[in-house]
Design a protein around this motif. Structure first.
Motif, PDB file in Angstrom:
ATOM      1  N   VAL A  47      20.340  49.932  -4.168  1.00 58.22           N
ATOM      2  CA  VAL A  47      19.258  50.029  -5.141  1.00 58.22           C
ATOM      3  C   VAL A  47      19.279  48.829  -6.088  1.00 58.22           C
ATOM      4  CG1 VAL A  47      18.439  51.352  -7.135  1.00 58.22           C
ATOM      5  CG2 VAL A  47      19.053  52.541  -5.028  1.00 58.22           C
ATOM      6  N   GLU A  48      20.471  48.454  -6.551  1.00 57.41           N
ATOM      7  CA  GLU A  48      20.585  47.302  -7.451  1.00 57.41           C
ATOM      8  C   GLU A  48      20.143  46.023  -6.747  1.00 57.41           C
ATOM      9  OE1 GLU A  48      21.112  47.324 -10.508  1.00 57.41           O
ATOM     10  OE2 GLU A  48      22.105  49.211 -10.994  1.00 57.41           O
ATOM     11  N   ALA A  49      20.556  45.878  -5.498  1.00 60.58           N
ATOM     12  CA  ALA A  49      20.191  44.662  -4.757  1.00 60.58           C
ATOM     13  C   ALA A  49      18.693  44.600  -4.525  1.00 60.58           C
ATOM     14  CB  ALA A  49      20.931  44.631  -3.431  1.00 60.58           C
ATOM     15  N   ASN A  50      18.080  45.721  -4.181  1.00 66.87           N
ATOM     16  CA  ASN A  50      16.630  45.748  -3.973  1.00 66.87           C
ATOM     17  C   ASN A  50      15.887  45.436  -5.271  1.00 66.87           C
ATOM     18  OD1 ASN A  50      16.935  46.374  -1.281  1.00 66.87           O
ATOM     19  ND2 ASN A  50      16.699  48.584  -1.578  1.00 66.87           N
ATOM     20  N   ALA A  51      16.428  45.923  -6.391  1.00 63.44           N
ATOM     21  CA  ALA A  51      15.770  45.685  -7.680  1.00 63.44           C
ATOM     22  C   ALA A  51      15.820  44.211  -8.073  1.00 63.44           C
ATOM     23  CB  ALA A  51      16.422  46.537  -8.759  1.00 63.44           C
ATOM     24  N   ILE A  52      16.903  43.546  -7.737  1.00 65.94           N
ATOM     25  CA  ILE A  52      17.030  42.116  -8.089  1.00 65.94           C
ATOM     26  C   ILE A  52      16.100  41.279  -7.236  1.00 65.94           C
ATOM     27  CG2 ILE A  52      18.610  40.143  -8.045  1.00 65.94           C
ATOM     28  CD1 ILE A  52      20.842  42.137  -8.769  1.00 65.94           C
ATOM     29  N   GLY A  53      15.943  41.654  -5.977  1.00 64.11           N
ATOM     30  CA  GLY A  53      15.092  40.876  -5.083  1.00 64.11           C
ATOM     31  C   GLY A  53      15.897  39.839  -4.327  1.00 64.11           C
ATOM     32  N   ARG A  54      15.298  38.672  -4.136  1.00 61.19           N
ATOM     33  CA  ARG A  54      15.944  37.626  -3.353  1.00 61.19           C
ATOM     34  C   ARG A  54      17.276  37.238  -3.968  1.00 61.19           C
ATOM     35  NH1 ARG A  54      13.191  31.861  -1.523  1.00 61.19           N
ATOM     36  NH2 ARG A  54      14.955  31.146  -0.243  1.00 61.19           N
ATOM     37  N   SER A  72      24.261  45.302   2.087  1.00 54.69           N
ATOM     38  CA  SER A  72      23.100  45.183   2.956  1.00 54.69           C
ATOM     39  C   SER A  72      22.747  46.534   3.575  1.00 54.69           C
ATOM     40  CB  SER A  72      23.374  44.147   4.049  1.00 54.69           C
ATOM     41  OG  SER A  72      22.287  44.081   4.949  1.00 54.69           O
ATOM     42  N   LYS A  73      23.753  47.273   4.005  1.00 53.10           N
ATOM     43  CA  LYS A  73      23.511  48.597   4.588  1.00 53.10           C
ATOM     44  C   LYS A  73      22.955  49.543   3.534  1.00 53.10           C
ATOM     45  CE  LYS A  73      26.475  50.114   7.517  1.00 53.10           C
ATOM     46  NZ  LYS A  73      27.712  50.690   8.131  1.00 53.10           N
ATOM     47  N   ARG A  79      15.880  51.657   1.070  1.00 52.00           N
ATOM     48  CA  ARG A  79      14.471  51.410   1.398  1.00 52.00           C
ATOM     49  C   ARG A  79      13.924  52.458   2.356  1.00 52.00           C
ATOM     50  NH1 ARG A  79      16.358  46.058   1.819  1.00 52.00           N
ATOM     51  NH2 ARG A  79      16.318  46.221   4.105  1.00 52.00           N
ATOM     52  N   GLU A  80      14.782  52.897   3.306  1.00 47.53           N
ATOM     53  CA  GLU A  80      14.328  53.857   4.315  1.00 47.53           C
ATOM     54  C   GLU A  80      14.304  55.290   3.800  1.00 47.53           C
ATOM     55  OE1 GLU A  80      17.051  53.200   7.459  1.00 47.53           O
ATOM     56  OE2 GLU A  80      16.116  51.316   8.136  1.00 47.53           O
ATOM     57  N   GLY A  81      14.972  55.521   2.657  1.00 46.01           N
ATOM     58  CA  GLY A  81      14.996  56.874   2.109  1.00 46.01           C
ATOM     59  C   GLY A  81      15.872  57.810   2.922  1.00 46.01           C
ATOM     60  N   VAL A  82      17.182  57.546   2.983  1.00 50.38           N
ATOM     61  CA  VAL A  82      18.110  58.341   3.774  1.00 50.38           C
ATOM     62  C   VAL A  82      18.218  59.748   3.199  1.00 50.38           C
ATOM     63  CG1 VAL A  82      20.482  58.553   4.572  1.00 50.38           C
ATOM     64  CG2 VAL A  82      19.391  56.309   4.450  1.00 50.38           C
ATOM     65  N   VAL A  83      18.109  60.766   4.053  1.00 52.52           N
ATOM     66  CA  VAL A  83      18.226  62.164   3.635  1.00 52.52           C
ATOM     67  C   VAL A  83      19.690  62.592   3.715  1.00 52.52           C
ATOM     68  CG1 VAL A  83      17.526  64.546   4.117  1.00 52.52           C
ATOM     69  CG2 VAL A  83      15.914  62.652   4.469  1.00 52.52           C
TER      70      VAL A  83
END
Length: 432
Positions: A47-54, A72-73, A79-83
């Motif tokens: 989540v933190e990595a996605n929020a930072i972006g590139r 990365s995993k 992003r995929e929303g793991v249940v």
């Protein structure tokens, strides 16, 4: 920045101007790490990595001190929303199991513990216990390296469980053993239906009297166990010899505790004492008595003195006495064993039998949820061993063997026109 980029919109990301505050991020991640399992930790990093972006994956990996692959995993799963599936790691994650990493280890383990390998002179565990640590050493001896935990898991996979020895083998069994069981049950049912008494008798294990250890555990104040002698010295130590009479119809036990020897006269005197104290009043209209007993000991079917003493008892109480013996090696089926003696053993577990008073009171205090009550008396009589019974004495016993195994099943008659003798004092006395 105006326009609301992803990093500025997400309050979880800490920036100074356009730069991410790596120190603040590292501090936050360090605070959260102890509270999360592996899956939750991986998702937080993603989540933190996605929020930072590139460049977020590399930056978060550096701040958290983890690999790029982990972040990365986590980012992909976020992003995929793991249940949540009730597990921390994905299927197949983690180190490979020992069975895959070390092919043949299951077979090697089974060769150490399989029943058909016991006694194998080439087995490294032939003369030792198959504990987890010994199994680990045994596997190491043939080139496999595993932990105790892994060996435990593999044993369960192979279908092994910790078990104690199971007493089922009776040695050589008589071909009519089951038929005798059925005969005893049928005979007892007939007596009970007619209102005649049925008693199961036997001698319990002799017990040392004094400050000697008893098996089992009892609640005591912490750090204050009952102290007993460090060694048992059987020679010269007083012994308690409990002879039990279990009344099937009344669910009541009677125990005569001897102080001398376990002989046929002692056994029959215990039955005599039970009859005079309890049986005569409980079964005044009865005409016969059924005794079920083991094949050996002081009430063995080969013992002449047992039959001579029973003939005396039959004449005294004015009733025929029928005896049914359990086959050799079948004593555990005798009801006095599991309906009386087992509960006495439970009642005095972990408690030294310091004197005969304690023995008597502990036996008499034995009860069960099904209503068992027990009376106990002390028999101070002297019963010498080695007393011979002559052929003439045996011939005088009014004994009729039954058609089916007359050595096991027989009736000793009260004699012609025998009237019940008046009650008289016996050598057994009740301790109150």
């Amino acid at each position: 920045m105006s326009g609301g980029g992803r990093a500025e919109c997400d309050p979880a990301v800490m920036r100074v101007g356009d730069r991410v505050d790596v120190a603040a991020l590292a501090a936050k991640l360090a605070t959260m790490r102890p509270q999360l399992d592996e899956r939750q930790w991986r998702l937080l990093l993603g989540v933190e990595a996605n929020a930072i972006g590139r460049g977020g994956i590399a930056l978060v990996a550096r701040a958290a001190g983890v690999s790029l692959t982990t972040v990365s995993k986590g980012a992909r799963q976020a992003r995929e929303g793991v249940v949540a599936a009730g597990r921390v790691r994905a299927p197949g994650a983690g180190r490979p199991r020992a069975e895959r990493a070390q092919p043949g280890i299951l077979e090697a383990l089974e060769s150490l513990v399989a029943p058909d390998s016991r006694g194998d002179p080439m087995s490294p565990l032939r003369w030792t216990t198959k504990s987890l640590s010994h199994l680990v050493k045994g596997l190491a001896g043939v080139g496999y390296v595993v932990s105790d935990t892994t060996v435990l898991r593999m044993l369960q996979v192979l279908g092994y469980r910790l078990m104690k020895t199971f007493k089922t083998k009776e040695g050589r069994q008589h071909p009519d053993r089951d038929a005798q069981f059925r005969r005893i049950n049928d005979t007892a049912a007939q007596f009970l239906a007619a209102g005649d008494p049925v008693v199961s008798v036997d001698t319990k294990k002799k017990e040392l009297v004094g400050e000697y250890a008893q098996g089992g555990r009892e609640w005591q104040p912490q750090g204050q166990p009952v102290q007993v002698n460090g060694h048992d010295f059987p020679t010269g130590v007083p012994k308690a010899i409990p002879y039990g009479v279990f009344d099937l119809a009344a669910n009541e036990g009677f125990v005569s505790v001897g102080v001398d020897h376990d002989t046929a006269p002692f056994a029959v005197n215990a039955i005599r004492t039970w009859w005079r104290r309890t049986g005569a009043a409980r079964y005044p209209a009865s005409t016969r008595l059924l005794i079920t007993a083991d094949s050996g000991g002081s009430n063995g079917y080969r013992l002449r003195a047992w039959k001579v003493e029973l003939a005396k008892l039959a004449a005294e109480i004015g009733r025929d006495i029928t005896v049914a013996h359990y086959p050799t090696g079948a004593s555990k089926w005798n009801k006095v064993e599991h309906r009386l003696f087992s509960f006495i053993s439970i009642n005095w577990r972990g408690r030294p039998l310091t004197d005969y008073q304690v023995v008597i009171e502990t036996i008499a205090a034995t009860t069960t949820k099904t209503g068992l009550t027990v009376e106990a008396v002390l028999d101070e009589g002297i019963y010498p061993t080695g007393v011979k019974v002559t052929n003439a004495q045996m011939k005088a016993v009014p004994l009729t063997p039954h058609d089916f195994h007359g050595e096991w099943n027989y009736t000793i008659h009260k004699g012609p026109d025998t009237e019940p003798a008046p009650a008289k004092q016996t050598r057994a006395k009740l301790i109150k």
